[in-house]
Design an enzyme around this catalytic site. Structure first.
Site, PDB file in Angstrom:
ATOM      1  N   ASP A 244       0.941  -1.361   0.028  1.00 46.49           N
ATOM      2  CA  ASP A 244      -0.187   0.081   0.147  1.00 46.49           C
ATOM      3  C   ASP A 244       0.977   1.267   0.142  1.00 46.49           C
ATOM      4  OD1 ASP A 244      -2.936   0.649   0.437  1.00 46.49           O
ATOM      5  OD2 ASP A 244      -1.988   1.836   1.890  1.00 46.49           O
ATOM      6  N   GLU A 298       2.104  -0.349  -4.745  1.00 41.90           N
ATOM      7  CA  GLU A 298       0.917   0.608  -5.141  1.00 41.90           C
ATOM      8  C   GLU A 298       1.889   1.980  -5.272  1.00 41.90           C
ATOM      9  OE1 GLU A 298      -3.178   2.969  -4.071  1.00 41.90           O
ATOM     10  OE2 GLU A 298      -1.691   2.571  -2.446  1.00 41.90           O
TER      11      GLU A 298
HETATM   12  C1  NOJ Z   1      -4.607   3.000  -1.089  1.00 37.74           C
HETATM   13  C2  NOJ Z   1      -5.647   1.806  -0.832  1.00 37.74           C
HETATM   14  O1  NOJ Z   1      -5.826   1.244  -1.982  1.00 37.74           O
HETATM   15  C3  NOJ Z   1      -7.022   2.628  -0.464  1.00 37.74           C
HETATM   16  O2  NOJ Z   1      -7.900   1.802  -0.204  1.00 37.74           O
HETATM   17  C4  NOJ Z   1      -6.546   3.082   1.092  1.00 37.74           C
HETATM   18  O3  NOJ Z   1      -7.605   3.847   1.378  1.00 37.74           O
HETATM   19  C5  NOJ Z   1      -5.178   3.907   1.082  1.00 37.74           C
HETATM   20  N1  NOJ Z   1      -3.970   3.346   0.336  1.00 37.74           N
HETATM   21  C6  NOJ Z   1      -4.989   4.176   2.403  1.00 37.74           C
HETATM   22  O4  NOJ Z   1      -4.322   2.870   3.091  1.00 37.74           O
END
Ligand code: NOJ
Ligand code: CA
Length: 606
Positions: A244, A298
């Site tokens: 993440d 991500e």
């Molecule tokens: C990215 C995640 O995919 C999302 O769902 C989340 O709200 C944020 N990061 C914070 O962790």
């Protein structure tokens, strides 16, 4: 709400931070195979990944919340579809301020999702089917209910104080008892990224919700905690991590104010903290290199030019990242829709093919739990015929472009956006916080806000899986209230029906995945866009020529839109045998000009 948009709009060129490449220790479990077309073959390059949002997959105990036993129950459905890696959105103990992306205990299963025994049973059942599991690693921040944070906020001298980012406020002449935030950072979820804490009279940093304090990666103890929990799950047998917002772990030294220019898209600055690569290389050295694990970051804030710094095999950081260029092509500020052209999308994929080399690896995805439903976002739901065709066309593209393919649950059924009408239909913290900033703050009208959130809001993809025509779509019992309403179209769009129907989207995706699995050209082959300027037809080839083997050559032709199109193949390319298509009767094998109907997709060998 500006910030909310900026969160996802990370495009532009920044300096790539190169640090010296760490030596990857020899991994005893990985043997080096001969390269294919210059690529080192690995299981994760060949994988088709299926993302599960556990809260919405299948409820087995009638509490209206999906659970791990529900996943175990449906593994044969996934096996039949042909996906071979499951990415599980967070399954850890959490108070659910952001549906599990706020973790209270990294070594415990969320109570609502089941027990560790349920997890172990699910993992064993995944392995028994020769599939793999990657889990979400959310370590830019924890929950404020994590015991580290409880200790950290208790006193300035707590041994956990430095696990998080605490700062004094700035003097507030107007109200000296209430200092101003240390700097002007906005939160991705609206408002300031700083929260005042009365106990020790300091602010803590939270780039996301107030209940998601950022961990202090400068502290080696924090990094060791993270490496420890990664090993905990790897030792259990998980096959890797989706990480993440991973580029955000290194912060800017001294946390200076954003300049007006940086304030346009702070994610670019935040993603490029000076120690990002050092931390990832350390993580690789201390943990990942010891396992045969797959990692996908991500990559919020990272541009294509910077991508190789994170994914190049020689740099020993991550295997691949999610770059949001394609998925955000139609998104303007404040959840608005931005006009876009097919040529732009083609340019994005073409640039990826050019910029990423043989030691890099890419991902292909057009949906996830933070974006609208695939077919509602990029396809056409104006008629049932077009919904089916356009969903098949989009899946054809995702599964034949370069890179590891990521599918999101329900897209294999062509599930659509939800008919949201009012604020109380939503659950997402992003929407709730944005409402306060935009609507209460007078930036947009309530009606406009609802219509934009209905178009792009994250809850669209979070509505429960539609398994059957039974009450609640078979997601939960008839008596239960699902945590988020089931899309009323479950009576016609559901898995039971699609598994039965040979022409369904599900069965088309199943054939596509089988085709990809049988032909390595879709994984390691060269990519050539045949008509970059054509505004309607996206046509490309995937070719793999290997010594001693006959060449594998495929031609993919996608007619984007309702209009019929005539497409002249370039000199030297003739449609060969039609191997898959989404319109019955269309063939034109051997032709040099193709006649395509609305949303038609074809794959030829040639
Ligand atoms: C990215 C995640 O995919 C999302 O769902 C989340 O709200 C944020 N990061 C914070 O962790
Ligand atoms: Ca349940």
């Amino acid at each position: 709400m500006k910030h909310l948009i900026l969160f996802f709009a990370a495009y532009s060129i920044g300096a790539t931070l190169l640090v010296s490449s760490a030596q990857r220790p020899t991994n005893p479990t990985v043997q080096t195979a001969p390269t294919i077309n210059g690529y080192q073959p690995t299981w994760w390059k060949e994988a088709v990944v299926y993302q599960i949002y556990p809260r919405s997959f299948q409820d087995t105990n009638g509490d209206g919340i999906g659970d791990l036993n529900g996943i175990t129950e449906h593994l044969d459905y996934l096996k039949k579809l042909g996906v071979n890696v499951i990415w599980l959105s967070p399954h850890y103990d959490s108070p659910n301020a952001d549906n599990g992306y706020d973790i209270r205990d990294y070594r415990k299963v969320m109570r609502e999702f089941g027990t560790m025994e349920d997890f172990d049973r699910m993992l064993a059942a995944i392995k028994a089917r020769k599939m793999r599991l990657i889990v979400d690693l959310v370590v830019n921040h924890s929950s404020d209910e994590h015991h580290w944070f409880a200790e950290s906020r208790s006193s300035k001298t707590s041994p956990y104080r430095d696990y998080y980012i605490w700062r004094d406020g700035r003097p507030n002449p107007a109200d000296p008892a209430h200092p101003l935030p240390p700097n002007n950072y906005p939160s991705y979820f609206s408002g300031s990224a700083w929260q005042w804490d009365e106990t020790t009279k300091q602010f803590y940093l939270h780039l996301f919700a107030v209940k998601q304090p950022d961990l202090n990666w400068e502290n080696k103890k924090v990094r060791d905690e993270v490496y420890g929990l990664m090993k905990f799950w790897l030792d259990k047998g998980v096959d890797g991590f989706r990480m993440d917002v991973i580029p955000l772990i290194s912060k800017q030294p001294g946390l200076p104010d954003l300049t007006p220019e940086q304030a346009h898209d702070p994610s670019k600055l935040w993603a490029n903290g000076p120690r990002r690569d050092e931390f990832l290389q350390e993580m690789n050295r201390e943990v990942l290199s010891k396992y045969d694990a797959m990692t996908v970051g991500e990559a919020i804030g990272i541009t294509l030019d910077e991508e190789s710094a994170l994914v190049n095999a020689k740099r020993h950081e991550l295997d691949m990242i999610f770059n949001f260029d394609a998925i955000r092509v139609n998104r303007g500020p404040l959840y608005s829709e931005q006009a876009w052209q097919l040529q732009t999308m083609k340019t994005i994929y073409d640039n990826h093919a050019k910029v990423l080399g043989k030691d890099d690896w890419d991902t292909v995805f057009l949906s996830n739990h933070d974006n609208p439903r695939l077919v509602s976002n990029f396809g056409d739901t104006s008629t049932e015929e077009y919904r089916q065709r356009s969903a098949k066309l989009l899946e054809t593209m995702i599964l034949t472009l370069r890179g590891t393919a990521f599918l999101y649950q329900g897209d294999e059924l062509g599930m659509t956006n939800f008919p949201f009408k009012k604020l109380s239909d939503f659950n997402d913290i992003e929407v709730m916080n944005a409402y306060k900033e935009w609507v209460v703050g007078g930036k947009v009208s309530e009606a406009e806000f609802i219509s934009r959130c209905a178009r792009f809001g994250r809850d669209n993809s979070r509505t429960p899986m539609q398994w059957s025509e039974k009450a609640n779509g078979g997601f939960t019992t008839a008596e239960a209230k699902p945590w988020l309403a089931v899309n009323p179209n479950y009576r016609t769009i559901n898995a039971a029906e699609e598994v039965r129907d040979a022409d369904s989207i599900y069965n088309y995706v199943r054939r596509l995945i089988a085709l990809r699995a049988a032909n390595k050209s879709f994984v390691y082959g060269d990519y050539t866009d045949l008509a970059p300027d054509d505004p309607h037809v996206f046509a490309y080839t995937r070719r793999l020529e290997q010594p001693g083997k006959s060449a594998e050559r495929f031609l993919v032709v996608l007619n984007w839109g309702e209009q019929a199109s005539e497409f002249k193949l370039p000199e030297g390319v003739k449609a060969g045998k039609l191997v898959l298509g989404n319109v019955k009767g269309a063939d034109e094998a051997g032709a040099s000009t193709l006649h395509l109907s609305g949303w038609e997709a074809r794959i030829y060998s040639y």
